[in-house]
Design a protein around this motif. Structure first.
Motif, PDB file in Angstrom:
ATOM      1  N   LEU A   1       0.866  -1.200   0.000  1.00  5.12           N
ATOM      2  CA  LEU A   1       0.000   0.000   0.000  1.00  5.12           C
ATOM      3  C   LEU A   1       0.891   1.234   0.000  1.00  5.12           C
ATOM      4  N   GLN A   2       0.736   2.053  -1.018  1.00  7.71           N
ATOM      5  CA  GLN A   2       1.514   3.295  -1.095  1.00  7.71           C
ATOM      6  C   GLN A   2       0.618   4.485  -0.763  1.00  7.71           C
ATOM      7  N   LEU A   3       0.977   5.189   0.297  1.00 10.70           N
ATOM      8  CA  LEU A   3       0.259   6.405   0.677  1.00 10.70           C
ATOM      9  C   LEU A   3       0.904   7.594  -0.038  1.00 10.70           C
ATOM     10  N   LEU A   4       0.065   8.455  -0.605  1.00 10.13           N
ATOM     11  CA  LEU A   4       0.583   9.621  -1.326  1.00 10.13           C
ATOM     12  C   LEU A   4      -0.148  10.891  -0.929  1.00 10.13           C
ATOM     13  N   GLY A   5       0.600  11.985  -0.780  1.00  3.08           N
ATOM     14  CA  GLY A   5      -0.004  13.306  -0.788  1.00  3.08           C
ATOM     15  C   GLY A   5       0.163  13.839  -2.203  1.00  3.08           C
TER      16      GLY A   5
ATOM     17  N   GLY B   1       0.673  19.086  -8.777  1.00  3.53           N
ATOM     18  CA  GLY B   1       0.382  17.705  -9.177  1.00  3.53           C
ATOM     19  C   GLY B   1       1.529  16.742  -8.921  1.00  3.53           C
ATOM     20  N   HIS B   2       2.570  17.195  -8.194  1.00  5.56           N
ATOM     21  CA  HIS B   2       3.679  16.245  -7.976  1.00  5.56           C
ATOM     22  C   HIS B   2       3.282  15.161  -6.977  1.00  5.56           C
ATOM     23  N   ILE B   3       3.900  14.006  -7.140  1.00  7.78           N
ATOM     24  CA  ILE B   3       3.765  12.911  -6.156  1.00  7.78           C
ATOM     25  C   ILE B   3       5.178  12.451  -5.825  1.00  7.78           C
ATOM     26  N   GLY B   4       5.425  12.162  -4.529  1.00  5.71           N
ATOM     27  CA  GLY B   4       6.816  12.067  -4.105  1.00  5.71           C
ATOM     28  C   GLY B   4       7.409  13.404  -4.495  1.00  5.71           C
TER      29      GLY B   4
ATOM     30  N   ALA C   1      -7.220  21.783  -4.999  1.00  4.89           N
ATOM     31  CA  ALA C   1      -8.384  21.503  -5.856  1.00  4.89           C
ATOM     32  C   ALA C   1      -8.011  21.379  -7.336  1.00  4.89           C
ATOM     33  N   ASP C   2      -7.175  22.283  -7.809  1.00  2.00           N
ATOM     34  CA  ASP C   2      -6.826  22.257  -9.224  1.00  2.00           C
ATOM     35  C   ASP C   2      -6.006  20.989  -9.545  1.00  2.00           C
ATOM     36  N   ALA C   3      -5.034  20.696  -8.684  1.00  2.00           N
ATOM     37  CA  ALA C   3      -4.193  19.505  -8.909  1.00  2.00           C
ATOM     38  C   ALA C   3      -5.045  18.237  -8.872  1.00  2.00           C
ATOM     39  N   ILE C   4      -5.999  18.184  -7.956  1.00  2.00           N
ATOM     40  CA  ILE C   4      -6.851  16.992  -7.848  1.00  2.00           C
ATOM     41  C   ILE C   4      -7.738  16.865  -9.089  1.00  2.00           C
ATOM     42  N   HIS C   5      -8.302  17.963  -9.505  1.00  2.00           N
ATOM     43  CA  HIS C   5      -9.160  17.941 -10.693  1.00  2.00           C
ATOM     44  C   HIS C   5      -8.384  17.437 -11.911  1.00  2.00           C
ATOM     45  N   LYS C   6      -7.210  18.033 -12.134  1.00  2.00           N
ATOM     46  CA  LYS C   6      -6.412  17.633 -13.312  1.00  2.00           C
ATOM     47  C   LYS C   6      -5.935  16.186 -13.177  1.00  2.00           C
ATOM     48  N   SER C   7      -5.570  15.795 -11.958  1.00  2.00           N
ATOM     49  CA  SER C   7      -4.992  14.451 -11.785  1.00  2.00           C
ATOM     50  C   SER C   7      -6.026  13.350 -11.960  1.00  2.00           C
ATOM     51  N   LEU C   8      -7.229  13.584 -11.458  1.00  2.00           N
ATOM     52  CA  LEU C   8      -8.236  12.515 -11.502  1.00  2.00           C
ATOM     53  C   LEU C   8      -9.020  12.503 -12.806  1.00  2.00           C
ATOM     54  N   PHE C   9      -9.196  13.673 -13.396  1.00  2.00           N
ATOM     55  CA  PHE C   9     -10.098  13.732 -14.554  1.00  2.00           C
ATOM     56  C   PHE C   9      -9.481  14.340 -15.806  1.00  2.00           C
ATOM     57  N   GLY C  10      -8.262  14.879 -15.722  1.00  2.00           N
ATOM     58  CA  GLY C  10      -7.630  15.481 -16.897  1.00  2.00           C
ATOM     59  C   GLY C  10      -6.888  14.439 -17.707  1.00  2.00           C
TER      60      GLY C  10
ATOM     61  N   HIS D   1       3.168  16.340 -17.293  1.00  2.00           N
ATOM     62  CA  HIS D   1       3.075  17.722 -16.796  1.00  2.00           C
ATOM     63  C   HIS D   1       2.243  17.795 -15.525  1.00  2.00           C
ATOM     64  N   VAL D   2       1.433  16.750 -15.287  1.00  2.00           N
ATOM     65  CA  VAL D   2       0.690  16.612 -14.023  1.00  2.00           C
ATOM     66  C   VAL D   2       1.005  15.191 -13.530  1.00  2.00           C
ATOM     67  N   PRO D   3       2.127  15.020 -12.832  1.00  2.00           N
ATOM     68  CA  PRO D   3       2.590  13.647 -12.527  1.00  2.00           C
ATOM     69  C   PRO D   3       1.523  12.741 -11.915  1.00  2.00           C
ATOM     70  N   ALA D   4       0.685  13.285 -11.015  1.00  2.00           N
ATOM     71  CA  ALA D   4      -0.313  12.417 -10.362  1.00  2.00           C
ATOM     72  C   ALA D   4      -1.374  11.903 -11.338  1.00  2.00           C
ATOM     73  N   SER D   5      -1.456  12.485 -12.533  1.00  2.00           N
ATOM     74  CA  SER D   5      -2.478  12.018 -13.487  1.00  2.00           C
ATOM     75  C   SER D   5      -2.233  10.562 -13.893  1.00  2.00           C
ATOM     76  N   ILE D   6      -0.974  10.083 -13.770  1.00  2.00           N
ATOM     77  CA  ILE D   6      -0.673   8.687 -14.128  1.00  2.00           C
ATOM     78  C   ILE D   6      -1.454   7.722 -13.233  1.00  2.00           C
ATOM     79  N   LEU D   7      -1.866   8.204 -12.060  1.00  2.00           N
ATOM     80  CA  LEU D   7      -2.583   7.318 -11.129  1.00  2.00           C
ATOM     81  C   LEU D   7      -3.911   6.842 -11.719  1.00  2.00           C
ATOM     82  N   GLN D   8      -4.435   7.560 -12.712  1.00  2.00           N
ATOM     83  CA  GLN D   8      -5.663   7.098 -13.379  1.00  2.00           C
ATOM     84  C   GLN D   8      -5.459   5.720 -14.008  1.00  2.00           C
ATOM     85  N   MET D   9      -4.191   5.391 -14.295  1.00  2.00           N
ATOM     86  CA  MET D   9      -3.887   4.106 -14.932  1.00  2.00           C
ATOM     87  C   MET D   9      -3.680   2.996 -13.905  1.00  2.00           C
TER      88      MET D   9
END
Ligand code: F6R
Length: 258
Positions: A128-132, A137-140, A203-212, A217-225
């Motif tokens: 289990l990897q916990l992330l902020g 949009g950075h992670i780590g 809010a902006d980082a979360i919006h782009k990461s989950l739904f963009g 350019h938004v590293p957390a967006s890879i989490l959609q995969m």
């Protein structure tokens, strides 16, 4: 993707701690990937409380942290090793020898990155990897880039991250300019990812990461995969996602706890 909407930071911390403790209960010798920063402090506090009540046992748990500043020793109060000790490890029955943070003082940082990758592999990967998430949009410390960096590497921190993190230093000039961080591949190989976010500045980082679009350019967006991603965010952090959340609630592959 499962999204749990928390009322506030306290609720978020409790929900996140519940998910982490479920992991520890189900697999007592699990490998937890851990994060520092403001976001997980409440969850760590909650875990300590449950440990003190006798509900949790960390004696077999192994941990790997996401990142560490380059040039800070583990006893420097701004280092991530110090953060982990004071916020969690010192207060539970974890064996410190089973806790791992990249060595920010390593003379040969490339060798240290290789050692850290090997270490994650030798532990059998992360359960289990916990992330902020950073405001950009950075992670780590995987900052917005032209390409996703794969494994543990050294990064030059962006101005936005240096500014965001300067609040934790007595003198803003003391914020290190470099850090060692797990890469996107190491994070994506975790069997389960728990992303937490609190506050409107996310809010902006979360919006782009989950739904963009998925983009470095938004590293957390890879989490959609990732096929086992849980997001716990408070209303403020989800405030830009209103319509997408309602749509997602009816989409296959999503569970939204509205
Ligand atoms: C910390 C880390 C960072 C933070 C992010 C959010 O180990 O990896 O990516 O999670 O900068 O920080 P906070 O929670 O302080 O807003």
């Amino acid at each position: 993707m499962r999204i749990y909407i928390a009322r506030d930071y306290k609720d978020l911390s409790r929900k996140a701690a519940n998910i982490i403790s479920a992991q520890v209960i189900m697999k007592p010798d699990c490998v937890l990937g851990l994060a520092t920063g403001s976001s997980p402090i409440g969850a760590y506090k909650q875990l300590v409380e449950w440990y003190e009540k006798g509900d949790l046992d960390f004696s077999e748990v192994r941990t790997v942290n996401l990142d560490e500043y380059k040039g800070l020793t583990g006893d420097n109060k701004e280092s991530y090793r110090y953060f982990m000790n004071t916020n969690l490890f010192d207060h539970v029955n974890i064996d410190k020898a089973n806790t791992n943070v990249p060595n920010g003082m390593a003379k040969n940082t490339e060798a240290e990155c290789r050692r850290y990758n090997e270490l994650i592999r030798s532990l059998g990967g992360i359960d289990l990897q916990l992330l902020g998430i950073g405001r950009n949009g950075h992670i780590g410390f995987n900052e917005p880039e032209e390409a996703f960096e794969k494994e543990t590497h050294v990064v030059a921190l962006t101005q936005s991250t240096i500014e965001a993190n300067s609040r934790l230093f007595d003198d803003p000039d003391d914020v290190p300019r470099y850090a060692l961080t797990m890469g996107i591949k190491s994070i994506m190989q975790a069997r389960r990812v728990l992303l937490i976010a609190s506050g409107e500045d996310k809010a902006d980082a979360i919006h782009k990461s989950l739904f963009g679009p998925v983009t470095p350019h938004v590293p957390a967006s890879i989490l959609q995969m990732h096929n086992n991603l849980t997001v716990v965010a408070d209303k403020a952090a989800l405030s830009s996602c209103g319509k997408e959340l309602e749509d997602a609630a009816n989409k296959e592959g999503f569970y939204v706890d509205l």
